[in-house]
Design a protein around this motif. Structure first.
Motif, PDB file in Angstrom:
ATOM      1  N   ALA A  54       1.195  -0.836   0.266  1.00  0.00           N
ATOM      2  CA  ALA A  54      -0.059  -0.350  -0.157  1.00  0.00           C
ATOM      3  C   ALA A  54       0.668   0.721   0.076  1.00  0.00           C
ATOM      4  N   GLU A 105       1.937   3.351  -3.911  1.00  0.00           N
ATOM      5  CA  GLU A 105       0.801   5.155  -4.338  1.00  0.00           C
ATOM      6  C   GLU A 105       1.105   6.028  -4.951  1.00  0.00           C
ATOM      7  N   GLU A 158      -8.484  -2.656  -7.262  1.00  0.00           N
ATOM      8  CA  GLU A 158      -9.746  -1.452  -6.502  1.00  0.00           C
ATOM      9  C   GLU A 158      -8.919  -0.270  -6.237  1.00  0.00           C
ATOM     10  N   ARG A 159      -8.190  -0.327  -5.947  1.00  0.00           N
ATOM     11  CA  ARG A 159      -6.331   1.085  -5.594  1.00  0.00           C
ATOM     12  C   ARG A 159      -6.569   1.825  -8.063  1.00  0.00           C
ATOM     13  N   ALA A 166      -5.302  -4.908  -5.371  1.00  0.00           N
ATOM     14  CA  ALA A 166      -4.147  -3.298  -5.893  1.00  0.00           C
ATOM     15  C   ALA A 166      -5.443  -3.172  -7.545  1.00  0.00           C
TER      16      ALA A 166
END
Lengths: 211, 211
Positions: free
Chosen positions: A77, A81, A130-131, A128
């Motif tokens: 996470a 970024e 979803e990110r 990831a």
DNA sequence: CTGGGAAGTCAACAGCCGTTGGCATACGGT
DNA sequence: ACCGTATGCCAACGGCTGTTGACTTCCCAG
């Protein structure tokens, strides 16, 4: 993850006094871990990048990774970024928006391996993925909505733009298809700009581009 | 992989007499393994799809997978066999080639989870990435070369087409960006066809599509 | 009916993984 | 100089993985 912050087992994590610019002695280690993690995640993807390998690259013990980032997911996470850093396109003439968008993405990607890492991982890791969805629905979505006439059409246009831009990232940086790797950025801009421009402004009821 | 064919430990694998249509008793099991493997690889990617899980889906013992496919890599190679099945576009008028290409890909992908599986895996597995490169450089590359005027420009045009088509597959089937998932295939065809048509036939020295 | 090979089962091995707790060390405020 | 604390290393645990070998069961040709 029972705790929202890094456990920091030795005691409470409270900064002593000045809230902002205080530097801890371990910040160098933290940074080294993060750098090694970004490189490994980018090269190998989430599953194949092991904490042990990342720790070896950073020349520290694997347990330090756990102490500073809590878990492998927490490390990822922090390492993944990513901000598209979309500028304000208000000053750009409407017929050059495609060119501006493509140009920004190309310069943003060349020399920053974070997006390939995120993309690699997003293919197998639901978090990831979803990110990536959040980044492109959020950052790109609102930027597109600001320059599109009919707001109900904005998500679809943003989706199409994402499909082309992520397709370039995928073939050029992840899969490394030779013809895509070889195209100079300037040529790429020339080819892609009209596509994005059309997704941005073309009449959705059109059947075909004029000859 | 020391042996090119499935080891079949019990003895030589030679068919007794008729070379072609002879069916062994184990063919049903082979097929069940392959079906389960395709589903698991598609859903989870190479690393997270375990042989034990695949075997459980197929209701057989994990060791059977090894007997019939040699190794996990061998199983994946069999499960990710993928053919674009590009038809002959000789009869298609040149200005409708983009539409024909996009239409073929859309119908080929809807309802066949093999390409998402291959794509998911190719993001982290070098062997799968090489397979994708081979498919798009080979099958798509030669198809494009047949309809493009200047043969030196064919690879670049094929690469750009691959970037858009794989971008759609990525955002629609792997990442599942909502706006891309929601577009009906007919609308998708309308949006994508002009893009592919331009990558196929536009003058590479152009700066911008005419307004 | 009988023997032999294919088909399938079971248990285990060796290796790697993320993660954890305990222990030594170096730093910095007092 | 002292001591609390942040920093770092070491060894280990439990779990999961691909893979293997030996064993039992079933089918079919002779």
């Amino acid at each position: 993850m029972t705790d929202g912050v890094h456990p920091q087992r030795g005691g409470p994590d409270a900064e002593p006094a000045a809230g902002a610019g205080r530097t801890r002695r371990s910040d160098a280690t933290r940074a080294a871990i993060l750098r090694a993690a970004q490189a490994r995640f980018a090269a190998d993807g989430y599953d194949r990048a092991t904490i042990r390998a990342i720790a070896a690259d950073a020349r520290i013990d694997p347990s330090m990774v756990m102490r500073y980032y809590g878990s492998k997911e927490g490390l990822f996470a922090a390492a993944a970024e990513f901000d598209l850093r979309l500028p304000d396109f208000a000053g750009v003439p409407p017929e050059r928006l495609g060119e501006a968008l493509v140009g920004h993405f190309l310069t943003r990607w060349e020399g920053d391996a974070t997006l390939p890492a995120l993309l690699r991982t997003a293919c197998t890791n639901p978090g990831a993925a979803e990110r990536v969805r959040a980044i492109f629905a959020g950052q790109l979505g609102v930027a597109v909505a600001r320059v599109v006439a009919d707001p109900t059409q904005a998500p679809r246009r943003a989706g199409l733009i994402a499909s082309q831009l992520l397709g370039v990232a995928l073939t050029r940086y992840v899969l490394r298809l030779p013809p895509m790797v070889d195209i100079p950025p300037a040529d790429l801009l020339t080819w892609l700009a009209p596509t994005i421009q059309r997704y941005l402004t073309a009449d959705p009821t059109q059947a075909r581009v004029d000859p």
